[in-house]
Design a protein around this motif. Sequence first.
Motif, PDB file in Angstrom:
ATOM      1  N   LEU A 174       0.873  -1.298   0.000  1.00  0.00           N
ATOM      2  CA  LEU A 174      -0.005  -0.051   0.008  1.00  0.00           C
ATOM      3  C   LEU A 174       0.825   1.235  -0.066  1.00  0.00           C
ATOM      4  O   LEU A 174       0.669   2.236  -0.733  1.00  0.00           O
ATOM      5  CB  LEU A 174      -1.045  -0.102   1.258  1.00  0.00           C
ATOM      6  N   ALA A 175       1.928   1.400   0.877  1.00  0.00           N
ATOM      7  CA  ALA A 175       2.614   2.366   1.071  1.00  0.00           C
ATOM      8  C   ALA A 175       3.531   2.642  -0.275  1.00  0.00           C
ATOM      9  O   ALA A 175       3.820   3.786  -0.779  1.00  0.00           O
ATOM     10  CB  ALA A 175       3.955   2.446   2.287  1.00  0.00           C
ATOM     11  N   GLY A 176       3.953   1.424  -1.047  1.00  0.00           N
ATOM     12  CA  GLY A 176       4.757   1.558  -2.026  1.00  0.00           C
ATOM     13  C   GLY A 176       3.886   2.106  -3.382  1.00  0.00           C
ATOM     14  O   GLY A 176       4.472   2.883  -4.150  1.00  0.00           O
ATOM     15  N   GLY A 177       2.773   1.454  -3.367  1.00  0.00           N
ATOM     16  CA  GLY A 177       1.929   1.845  -4.483  1.00  0.00           C
ATOM     17  C   GLY A 177       1.568   3.282  -4.285  1.00  0.00           C
ATOM     18  O   GLY A 177       1.675   3.936  -5.431  1.00  0.00           O
ATOM     19  N   THR A 178       1.318   3.629  -3.152  1.00  0.00           N
ATOM     20  CA  THR A 178       0.987   5.209  -2.868  1.00  0.00           C
ATOM     21  C   THR A 178       2.212   6.356  -3.495  1.00  0.00           C
ATOM     22  O   THR A 178       1.941   7.109  -3.831  1.00  0.00           O
ATOM     23  CB  THR A 178       0.823   5.310  -1.505  1.00  0.00           C
ATOM     24  N   ALA A 179       3.440   5.717  -2.863  1.00  0.00           N
ATOM     25  CA  ALA A 179       4.513   6.310  -3.274  1.00  0.00           C
ATOM     26  C   ALA A 179       4.851   6.612  -4.744  1.00  0.00           C
ATOM     27  O   ALA A 179       4.976   7.466  -5.435  1.00  0.00           O
ATOM     28  CB  ALA A 179       5.706   5.976  -2.765  1.00  0.00           C
ATOM     29  N   PHE A 180       4.640   5.381  -5.392  1.00  0.00           N
ATOM     30  CA  PHE A 180       4.692   5.031  -6.913  1.00  0.00           C
ATOM     31  C   PHE A 180       3.665   6.119  -7.700  1.00  0.00           C
ATOM     32  O   PHE A 180       4.163   6.863  -8.520  1.00  0.00           O
ATOM     33  CB  PHE A 180       4.584   3.866  -7.250  1.00  0.00           C
ATOM     34  N   VAL A 181       2.371   5.983  -7.167  1.00  0.00           N
ATOM     35  CA  VAL A 181       1.463   7.001  -7.918  1.00  0.00           C
ATOM     36  C   VAL A 181       1.714   8.474  -7.850  1.00  0.00           C
ATOM     37  O   VAL A 181       1.484   9.319  -8.663  1.00  0.00           O
ATOM     38  CB  VAL A 181      -0.115   6.465  -7.421  1.00  0.00           C
ATOM     39  N   LEU A 182       2.078   8.753  -6.428  1.00  0.00           N
ATOM     40  CA  LEU A 182       2.336  10.170  -6.282  1.00  0.00           C
ATOM     41  C   LEU A 182       3.531  10.550  -6.894  1.00  0.00           C
ATOM     42  O   LEU A 182       3.496  11.741  -7.547  1.00  0.00           O
ATOM     43  CB  LEU A 182       2.437  10.467  -4.701  1.00  0.00           C
ATOM     44  N   PHE A 183       4.508   9.800  -7.055  1.00  0.00           N
ATOM     45  CA  PHE A 183       5.760  10.293  -7.842  1.00  0.00           C
ATOM     46  C   PHE A 183       5.505  10.393  -9.121  1.00  0.00           C
ATOM     47  O   PHE A 183       6.086  11.513  -9.699  1.00  0.00           O
ATOM     48  CB  PHE A 183       6.894   9.228  -7.622  1.00  0.00           C
ATOM     49  N   ILE A 223       8.768  11.230   4.559  1.00  0.00           N
ATOM     50  CA  ILE A 223       9.660  10.411   5.171  1.00  0.00           C
ATOM     51  C   ILE A 223      10.952  10.834   5.794  1.00  0.00           C
ATOM     52  O   ILE A 223      12.010  10.161   6.322  1.00  0.00           O
ATOM     53  CB  ILE A 223       9.817   8.953   4.298  1.00  0.00           C
ATOM     54  N   ARG A 224      11.327  12.035   5.461  1.00  0.00           N
ATOM     55  CA  ARG A 224      12.660  12.856   5.960  1.00  0.00           C
ATOM     56  C   ARG A 224      12.533  13.358   7.385  1.00  0.00           C
ATOM     57  O   ARG A 224      12.245  14.307   7.834  1.00  0.00           O
ATOM     58  CB  ARG A 224      12.569  13.970   4.910  1.00  0.00           C
ATOM     59  N   PHE A 225      12.736  12.297   8.358  1.00  0.00           N
ATOM     60  CA  PHE A 225      12.839  12.929   9.625  1.00  0.00           C
ATOM     61  C   PHE A 225      14.082  12.291  10.515  1.00  0.00           C
ATOM     62  O   PHE A 225      14.466  11.268   9.934  1.00  0.00           O
ATOM     63  CB  PHE A 225      11.460  12.165  10.587  1.00  0.00           C
ATOM     64  N   HIS A 226      14.575  13.096  11.229  1.00  0.00           N
ATOM     65  CA  HIS A 226      15.691  12.932  11.724  1.00  0.00           C
ATOM     66  C   HIS A 226      15.623  11.727  12.653  1.00  0.00           C
ATOM     67  O   HIS A 226      14.663  11.598  13.336  1.00  0.00           O
ATOM     68  CB  HIS A 226      16.346  14.145  12.518  1.00  0.00           C
ATOM     69  N   LEU A 244       1.078   6.526   7.139  1.00  0.00           N
ATOM     70  CA  LEU A 244       2.041   6.506   5.930  1.00  0.00           C
ATOM     71  C   LEU A 244       1.498   7.050   4.586  1.00  0.00           C
ATOM     72  O   LEU A 244       2.282   7.641   3.952  1.00  0.00           O
ATOM     73  CB  LEU A 244       2.899   5.144   6.031  1.00  0.00           C
ATOM     74  N   MET A 245       0.375   6.294   4.420  1.00  0.00           N
ATOM     75  CA  MET A 245      -0.346   6.592   3.157  1.00  0.00           C
ATOM     76  C   MET A 245      -0.638   8.093   3.295  1.00  0.00           C
ATOM     77  O   MET A 245      -0.627   8.969   2.118  1.00  0.00           O
ATOM     78  CB  MET A 245      -1.234   5.802   2.739  1.00  0.00           C
ATOM     79  N   SER A 246      -1.269   8.865   4.161  1.00  0.00           N
ATOM     80  CA  SER A 246      -1.640   9.803   4.387  1.00  0.00           C
ATOM     81  C   SER A 246      -0.478  11.260   4.425  1.00  0.00           C
ATOM     82  O   SER A 246      -0.499  12.004   3.747  1.00  0.00           O
ATOM     83  CB  SER A 246      -2.283  10.259   5.857  1.00  0.00           C
ATOM     84  N   ILE A 247       0.872  10.780   5.087  1.00  0.00           N
ATOM     85  CA  ILE A 247       1.578  11.947   5.078  1.00  0.00           C
ATOM     86  C   ILE A 247       2.391  11.657   3.592  1.00  0.00           C
ATOM     87  O   ILE A 247       2.840  12.929   3.077  1.00  0.00           O
ATOM     88  CB  ILE A 247       2.832  11.330   6.135  1.00  0.00           C
ATOM     89  N   LEU A 248       2.556  10.626   2.958  1.00  0.00           N
ATOM     90  CA  LEU A 248       2.814  10.612   1.502  1.00  0.00           C
ATOM     91  C   LEU A 248       2.060  11.591   0.865  1.00  0.00           C
ATOM     92  O   LEU A 248       2.528  12.538  -0.008  1.00  0.00           O
ATOM     93  CB  LEU A 248       2.935   9.363   1.122  1.00  0.00           C
ATOM     94  N   PHE A 249       0.774  11.460   1.052  1.00  0.00           N
ATOM     95  CA  PHE A 249      -0.247  12.235   0.029  1.00  0.00           C
ATOM     96  C   PHE A 249      -0.009  13.742   0.533  1.00  0.00           C
ATOM     97  O   PHE A 249       0.192  14.643  -0.246  1.00  0.00           O
ATOM     98  CB  PHE A 249      -1.700  11.434   0.486  1.00  0.00           C
ATOM     99  N   HIS A 250      -0.266  14.196   1.731  1.00  0.00           N
ATOM    100  CA  HIS A 250      -0.292  15.786   1.895  1.00  0.00           C
ATOM    101  C   HIS A 250       1.155  16.271   2.153  1.00  0.00           C
ATOM    102  O   HIS A 250       1.155  17.572   2.060  1.00  0.00           O
ATOM    103  CB  HIS A 250      -1.081  15.951   3.289  1.00  0.00           C
ATOM    104  N   HIS A 251       2.297  15.490   1.877  1.00  0.00           N
ATOM    105  CA  HIS A 251       3.352  16.358   1.696  1.00  0.00           C
ATOM    106  C   HIS A 251       3.702  16.211  -0.219  1.00  0.00           C
ATOM    107  O   HIS A 251       4.687  17.022  -0.185  1.00  0.00           O
ATOM    108  CB  HIS A 251       4.535  15.372   2.276  1.00  0.00           C
ATOM    109  N   SER A 252       2.815  15.549  -0.659  1.00  0.00           N
ATOM    110  CA  SER A 252       3.397  15.501  -2.139  1.00  0.00           C
ATOM    111  C   SER A 252       3.127  16.602  -2.980  1.00  0.00           C
ATOM    112  O   SER A 252       2.372  17.737  -2.377  1.00  0.00           O
ATOM    113  CB  SER A 252       2.262  14.247  -2.881  1.00  0.00           C
ATOM    114  N   ASN A 253       3.629  16.845  -4.011  1.00  0.00           N
ATOM    115  CA  ASN A 253       3.767  17.915  -4.832  1.00  0.00           C
ATOM    116  C   ASN A 253       2.617  17.682  -5.994  1.00  0.00           C
ATOM    117  O   ASN A 253       2.706  18.185  -7.117  1.00  0.00           O
ATOM    118  CB  ASN A 253       5.102  18.219  -5.451  1.00  0.00           C
ATOM    119  N   VAL A 254       1.451  17.118  -5.629  1.00  0.00           N
ATOM    120  CA  VAL A 254       0.560  16.739  -6.553  1.00  0.00           C
ATOM    121  C   VAL A 254      -0.577  17.990  -6.747  1.00  0.00           C
ATOM    122  O   VAL A 254      -0.932  18.289  -5.591  1.00  0.00           O
ATOM    123  CB  VAL A 254      -0.117  15.424  -6.359  1.00  0.00           C
TER     124      VAL A 254
END
Length: 275
Positions: A14-23, A134-137, A170-180
């Motif tokens: 789910l996370a990999g699919g979300t990242a791929f689609v958003l990218f 996903i860029r957190f110290h 994980l899916m939500s943070i990928l989505f709302h940080h995305s540049n879509v």
Amino acid sequence: MKRQEFSGWLRAVLAGGTAFVLFALETRQALRPARREDRGVRTGRNLVIAGMAGMVMNLIETPLLKRVARHVERNELGLAYRLTRNPIMRTVAGVLLLDYGLYLWHVLTHKVPLLWRFHLVHHIDLDLDASTAIRFHFGEMMLSVPWRLAQVRLAGASPLAASIWQTCLLMSILFHHSNVRLPIRIERRLRWLIATPRLHGIHHRPQQICLNSNWSSGLSIWDILHRTHRWSEDEQQSTGVADYQRLEDVTLARCLTIPFTLASPAISRPLLLKD
Ligand SMILES: [Zn+2]
């Protein structure tokens, strides 16, 4: 009783699919087309930072979180168990309470100087896209472990509720940080329900009033209830933190060492009270 939780591979798919689609969408329909850094260099740096944080999560947070969630389920502890006996409603309550707990943690990362030192690394990214999500110290991840365990215990989150929340988060943070770029008419409505790219983009602007808004990571209701929900359709805004606007301020070495640097203007400046 059979223990229920989302399996690791399902979460990864789910996370990999979300990242791929958003990218792909970021490439085709960018919300903020003018990038300040080379996309490849930035993505590589963010993946290195994320990899170190991921190690902390996999080695420390996830095993402890599972143990606490199983303890909660076995002994029927926490708020969700007090609210309802219905297992479905209890799982929903557990997920919602975890979402609210993360809102509070995000506020703390901005208000407590020690936590801001580490959360700053997430914010100084000069561009904003799914890789920022996903860029957190790794230090922020370590400091968040006690809070995360307390969240699960107090919420009464079962292993199922905790795993649903982790996956959705994980899916939500990928989505709302995305540049879509979403159609504005859709995003105007959607932002009342969940964190969206334009909405969370406001949180990543350098202005203090913007940094102190839109802390929700899942549902928007927490910002709405706390009156920290801020909306703007102005797209000509920069991203990052005021004292870290040059390329040399955001190199990989700087990102990893900033939290341990004592004399940093953005760190010493009080973020507690002013808007
Ligand atoms: Zn933040």
